[in-house]
Design a protein around this motif. Sequence first.
Motif, mmCIF file in Angstrom:
data_model
loop_
_atom_site.group_PDB
_atom_site.id
_atom_site.type_symbol
_atom_site.label_atom_id
_atom_site.label_comp_id
_atom_site.label_asym_id
_atom_site.label_seq_id
_atom_site.Cartn_x
_atom_site.Cartn_y
_atom_site.Cartn_z
ATOM 1 N N UNK A 1 27.122 0.225 91.585
ATOM 2 C CA UNK A 1 28.020 -0.674 92.024
ATOM 3 C C UNK A 1 28.750 -1.401 91.857
ATOM 4 N N UNK A 2 28.118 -2.688 91.276
ATOM 5 C CA UNK A 2 28.948 -3.020 90.094
ATOM 6 C C UNK A 2 30.965 -2.571 89.409
ATOM 7 N N UNK A 3 29.929 -2.340 88.726
ATOM 8 C CA UNK A 3 30.703 -0.787 87.728
ATOM 9 C C UNK A 3 31.961 -0.133 88.085
ATOM 10 N N UNK A 4 31.356 -0.106 89.695
ATOM 11 C CA UNK A 4 32.714 0.876 90.725
ATOM 12 C C UNK A 4 33.830 -0.472 91.080
ATOM 13 N N UNK A 5 33.226 -1.762 91.796
ATOM 14 C CA UNK A 5 33.719 -3.058 91.801
ATOM 15 C C UNK A 5 35.059 -2.864 91.397
ATOM 16 N N UNK A 6 34.530 -3.110 90.175
ATOM 17 C CA UNK A 6 35.029 -3.773 88.670
ATOM 18 C C UNK A 6 36.293 -2.560 88.051
ATOM 19 N N UNK A 7 36.028 -1.584 88.365
ATOM 20 C CA UNK A 7 36.664 -0.766 87.951
ATOM 21 C C UNK A 7 37.701 -0.736 88.816
ATOM 22 N N UNK A 8 37.659 -0.745 89.756
ATOM 23 C CA UNK A 8 38.847 -0.841 91.221
ATOM 24 C C UNK A 8 39.643 -1.530 90.848
ATOM 25 N N UNK A 9 39.175 -3.218 90.895
ATOM 26 C CA UNK A 9 39.926 -4.330 90.517
ATOM 27 C C UNK A 9 40.663 -4.579 89.086
ATOM 28 N N UNK A 10 40.334 -3.720 88.266
ATOM 29 C CA UNK A 10 40.913 -4.101 86.698
ATOM 30 C C UNK A 10 42.127 -2.884 87.545
ATOM 31 N N UNK A 11 41.855 -1.281 87.842
ATOM 32 C CA UNK A 11 42.956 -0.193 88.345
ATOM 33 C C UNK A 11 43.825 -0.976 89.407
ATOM 34 N N UNK A 12 43.411 -1.396 89.947
ATOM 35 C CA UNK A 12 44.588 -2.481 90.913
ATOM 36 C C UNK A 12 45.095 -3.656 90.753
ATOM 37 N N UNK A 13 44.721 -4.156 89.452
ATOM 38 C CA UNK A 13 45.384 -5.313 89.179
ATOM 39 C C UNK A 13 46.751 -4.777 87.978
ATOM 40 N N UNK A 14 46.999 -4.011 87.786
ATOM 41 C CA UNK A 14 47.691 -3.444 86.297
ATOM 42 C C UNK A 14 48.940 -4.579 85.875
ATOM 43 N N UNK A 15 49.258 -4.583 87.449
ATOM 44 C CA UNK A 15 51.083 -4.803 87.526
ATOM 45 C C UNK A 15 50.559 -5.763 87.633
ATOM 46 N N UNK A 16 49.723 -7.516 87.578
ATOM 47 C CA UNK A 16 49.981 -8.881 87.224
ATOM 48 C C UNK A 16 49.387 -9.080 86.110
ATOM 49 N N UNK A 17 50.035 -8.409 84.764
ATOM 50 C CA UNK A 17 49.827 -9.102 83.791
ATOM 51 C C UNK A 17 51.079 -10.203 83.434
ATOM 52 N N UNK A 18 51.389 -11.288 83.865
ATOM 53 C CA UNK A 18 52.134 -12.237 83.243
ATOM 54 C C UNK A 18 52.584 -12.622 83.998
ATOM 55 N N UNK A 19 54.315 -13.165 83.765
ATOM 56 C CA UNK A 19 54.825 -14.058 84.842
ATOM 57 C C UNK A 19 55.877 -12.981 85.373
#
Length: 473
Positions: free
Chosen positions: A285-303
Amino acid sequence: MTRTREADPAIGPTSYDPTRLDQFQESAADDVRPVGTDETLTLASVLAQQAVLYGMPAVLQYASMCTQCAPVSDGAPWTLNTLKHERSLARSDFRHFRVPNVDTVYSNAWLDLTEGPVTIDLPEFGSRYYTLEFVDAHSNVSNVSARTYPDGPRTIVVTAPGQDGTATALPSDAVVFDVPTLLMWILMRIQVHSGPDDIDTVRALQDSVVITGPAPRPRPWPVLHREDMESSAAAFLTALDTVVAVNGVPVQDLSHVHQFRQLNVGPGTPDVGDLDEVMSRGADIGFTRAMALLDSSRSRLGRRTASGWTRVLDKGAHGHNFVARAVMNFVGLGANAVEENCSYNTYVDSDGNALTGSDGHTYEIEFSEPPPAEAFWSVTLYDAETGWLYEAPGDVFSVRSITSPDGRVSNPSRIVIGHGRPDGHDDARSWLPTPARPFFLVLRMYRPHEDALTERWSPPPVHLADKPTPTTA
């Protein structure tokens, strides 16, 4: 009541050494496990999420090492201390890591320092851009390049903690290069100039880089690949357990990683496959949630800049920003330090709408002055969903400044981005073809000037040039 902050919030709270406490003791027992099933699922899920966010760079590197270096049969040696060369620029079938550049030819190797230092002999690169990026097990980077060694070392003696690189006589032009982990990834990049024959020169330079180290030998390490890590909590945790056992962890991370022992990650723990059904289910469960978090955060790298681009920050220098580190390596493993490669990305146009090649959209970028790079710069297009290069017409994946063999640089001032070649644009370097679906752009500046590093210069906006004409029924 207002509190005055004494500590720099960018660094975090001040630390202290609890062992200075008179009569300090530390528990040698295992941590408490909850009694109830629901509570145990919650704990396992939380720990697995933390393990993924912490261990993503190390696990992806391990997967890449397995793909390149694992033995072909049981009992055969791992092919460490051996450079593998890409002989051409990355194309649409490049799958070693996401978001590759198409400006330099890659070579890479995993150094094994478990039995002592390793020596690397280098050729003379002249004015051509090159770097040997050294990446430790947790994605901290350092470079041997014209920036860090202007006189160009011809021999590098790579040493791990506790090793003496001066134990044997060294050539006068040799340098001792200290690294923190016993397994180190070298990602070498060599610039390709314009001209059809320059790739032959680059290949000769690749062949002139020679690694000398202990002979390969068998290893007890499990062989796991990227598709395993990205689909299975058990595979991910098994890889992380191996990395921690071989390389250890930074001293400041010890308490954070210690909690993963409840997931059987850490020296002296049972195999990850021995987790009971409840802990295993919670880890999934935790693995699936973490992978979804990373995938949805790809555009947030920086300023985000005023023009819509995002400046990618802190590449290879993450500290305790574990989420940013995980996302960055998930998006593009092996990102180099900003001093070598300052980069911006954008998923949107100047109006904030997603970039897409569907519906006849065409975009333009106008440079009133070229990006401030001492070496060269490029704008490269990637598929928004996958991060891979797409099968572009004529293999046109980027537009970049062009360096001729005699060192002269030409800079395109206008880039047209669209699914089809626009009428009247004969210069292929000014047209960047798109897939008929969402995409994103990455601007890279190699050896960036201070204006780029301090954001006195930032990229111009990506304007939607041709809005589609509404159809009438």
